[in-house]
Design an enzyme around this catalytic site. Structure first.
Site, short mmCIF file in Angstrom:
data_model
loop_
_atom_site.label_atom_id
_atom_site.label_comp_id
_atom_site.label_asym_id
_atom_site.label_seq_id
_atom_site.Cartn_x
_atom_site.Cartn_y
_atom_site.Cartn_z
N TYR A 33 3.33 -8.14 -13.52
CA TYR A 33 4.42 -7.92 -14.58
C TYR A 33 5.43 -7.67 -14.27
O TYR A 33 5.54 -6.99 -13.42
CB TYR A 33 3.41 -7.63 -15.72
CG TYR A 33 3.68 -6.78 -15.72
CD1 TYR A 33 2.85 -5.62 -15.01
CD2 TYR A 33 4.21 -5.85 -16.22
CE1 TYR A 33 3.10 -4.72 -14.66
CE2 TYR A 33 4.21 -3.99 -16.83
CZ TYR A 33 3.70 -3.59 -15.73
OH TYR A 33 3.77 -2.52 -15.60
N LYS A 146 3.23 -5.17 -8.96
CA LYS A 146 3.32 -4.55 -10.02
C LYS A 146 2.43 -5.83 -10.78
O LYS A 146 2.61 -6.50 -11.42
CB LYS A 146 4.78 -5.24 -10.82
CG LYS A 146 5.42 -4.50 -12.11
CD LYS A 146 6.48 -4.35 -12.81
CE LYS A 146 6.79 -3.97 -14.02
NZ LYS A 146 5.94 -2.53 -14.06
N GLU A 178 3.77 9.01 -7.97
CA GLU A 178 4.79 8.98 -9.27
C GLU A 178 3.52 9.14 -10.66
O GLU A 178 3.00 9.39 -10.90
CB GLU A 178 4.76 7.52 -9.17
CG GLU A 178 3.73 7.14 -8.99
CD GLU A 178 4.22 5.06 -8.90
OE1 GLU A 178 5.18 4.34 -8.77
OE2 GLU A 178 3.03 4.33 -8.95
N LEU A 202 5.54 2.17 -7.09
CA LEU A 202 5.84 1.02 -7.77
C LEU A 202 7.46 0.89 -7.06
O LEU A 202 7.73 2.30 -7.65
CB LEU A 202 6.13 1.25 -8.41
CG LEU A 202 6.56 -0.40 -9.57
CD1 LEU A 202 5.86 -1.72 -8.92
CD2 LEU A 202 6.52 -0.62 -10.72
N1 PMP Z 1 5.77 2.97 -11.63
C1 PMP Z 1 4.81 2.37 -12.02
C2 PMP Z 1 3.45 2.84 -12.03
C3 PMP Z 1 5.59 1.55 -13.45
O1 PMP Z 1 3.96 1.38 -13.95
C4 PMP Z 1 6.74 2.24 -13.61
C5 PMP Z 1 6.85 1.13 -14.90
N2 PMP Z 1 6.87 -0.07 -15.04
C6 PMP Z 1 7.54 2.18 -12.28
C7 PMP Z 1 7.34 2.71 -11.87
C8 PMP Z 1 9.24 1.86 -13.27
O2 PMP Z 1 9.74 1.07 -12.70
P1 PMP Z 1 10.73 0.36 -13.70
O3 PMP Z 1 11.83 1.29 -13.35
O4 PMP Z 1 11.35 -0.91 -12.71
O5 PMP Z 1 10.62 0.29 -15.08
#
Ligand code: PMP
Length: 279
Positions: A33, A146, A178, A202
């Site tokens: 996603y 993701k 994270e 991610l």
């Molecule tokens: N890490 C994880 C595990 C996430 O789910 C997300 C947001 N979906 C992020 C980092 C941040 O990613 P982004 O800045 O692309 O929203």
């Protein structure tokens, strides 16, 4: 107004958007996603999100169901149909439908879902106290995908709420990876530090934009692993994501970080990010 959702090339009433019980996303979380912000009549960092979608799909042996131009076009139509100006869009691509089988079916039509929700740009007043707690990162080793296999993140978000916290900060082998749904940065001696992009986190699109904005502000950034002790001794801690932008973390495991105040670097990066998406 009736909410309209995109399902497999069609715009339909949200209530009627149904997928088959044997969609592989249900049995195997065989799907990926994206969440993208739509603001000032464009997708914020749209191309980067489509590229990450392609990358996530490729890592699971799937293709992009549409070209970037087609995705852009469908997304725009969906915002128009829902009469939304500032909104977030959720895009999910699954491998498709087939009778439950551990072997991966070839060449079945993918399921593509897009839903939109109104979005309020976070307030520039970052002084609401944010609390986080530490938990071991017990997710898999493909966190760069993701994936919709989000159960650990969801269980941890609930655990945080049950403990009066806003978020969980995860650690693996003594290093901070994270948060449940965002990336994390610390500041030490005016330097930004964040986990490198590998299979353990991610690669957040906001994370990458913040690193670029930091460069423009002459804030030095290093992408390296950092320990739990470094986190707890940091001058500033903040998380980044598409929907929360830059979010300072003031209390971790009941320890008040830097007098509980939002740091200057977090505040200036937040301000730069707001300018960036308003451009
Ligand atoms: N890490 C994880 C595990 C996430 O789910 C997300 C947001 N979906 C992020 C980092 C941040 O990613 P982004 O800045 O692309 O929203």
């Amino acid at each position: 107004m009736t909410k309209i959702t995109f399902l497999n090339g069609q715009f339909i009433e949200h209530e009627n958007a149904k997928i088959h019980i044997e969609d592989r996303s249900i049995q195997f979380a065989d799907s990926v996603y994206e969440v993208v912000l739509f603001h000032k009549n464009k997708l914020a960092d749209g191309l980067q999100h489509w590229q990450r979608l392609e990358n996530s799909l490729a890592k699971l042996g799937m293709k992009m169901p549409y070209s970037v131009a087609e995705f852009d076009d469908y997304a725009k139509q969906l915002f128009n149909l829902n009469k939304l100006e500032t909104a977030s869009i959720y895009i999910q691509v699954t491998r498709g439908v087939c009778p439950r089988n551990q072997l991966i079916p070839q060449d079945i039509p993918q399921t593509v879902i897009m839903t939109v929700s109104p979005f309020k740009v976070p307030s520039t007043d970052l002084n609401k106290t944010t609390k986080a707690m530490l938990e071991p990162d017990i997710r898999w080793h493909m966190c760069d995908v993701k994936s919709t296999g989000l159960l650990i993140g969801s269980l941890y978000k609930q655990k945080a709420a049950d403990n009066g916290c806003d978020d969980v900060i995860m650690h693996r082998d003594g290093n901070i990876t994270e948060c449940c749904f965002s990336n994390i940065f610390i500041v030490k001696n005016s330097q930004l530090i964040t986990h490198p992009t590998d299979n353990l986190i991610l690669a957040g699109i906001t994370r990458a934009t913040i690193i670029e904005l930091a460069k423009k502000l002459n804030i030095s950034t290093v992408e390296r692993k950092f320990s739990i002790a470094e986190l707890l001794n940091a001058d500033e801690v903040f998380s980044t994501s598409t929907t929360t932008f830059v979010r300072p973390i003031h209390i971790i495991n009941n320890k008040i970080m830097a007098d509980g105040k939002t740091g200057n670097i977090a505040q200036s990066l937040f301000n730069s990010y707001i300018n960036y998406i308003n451009q």
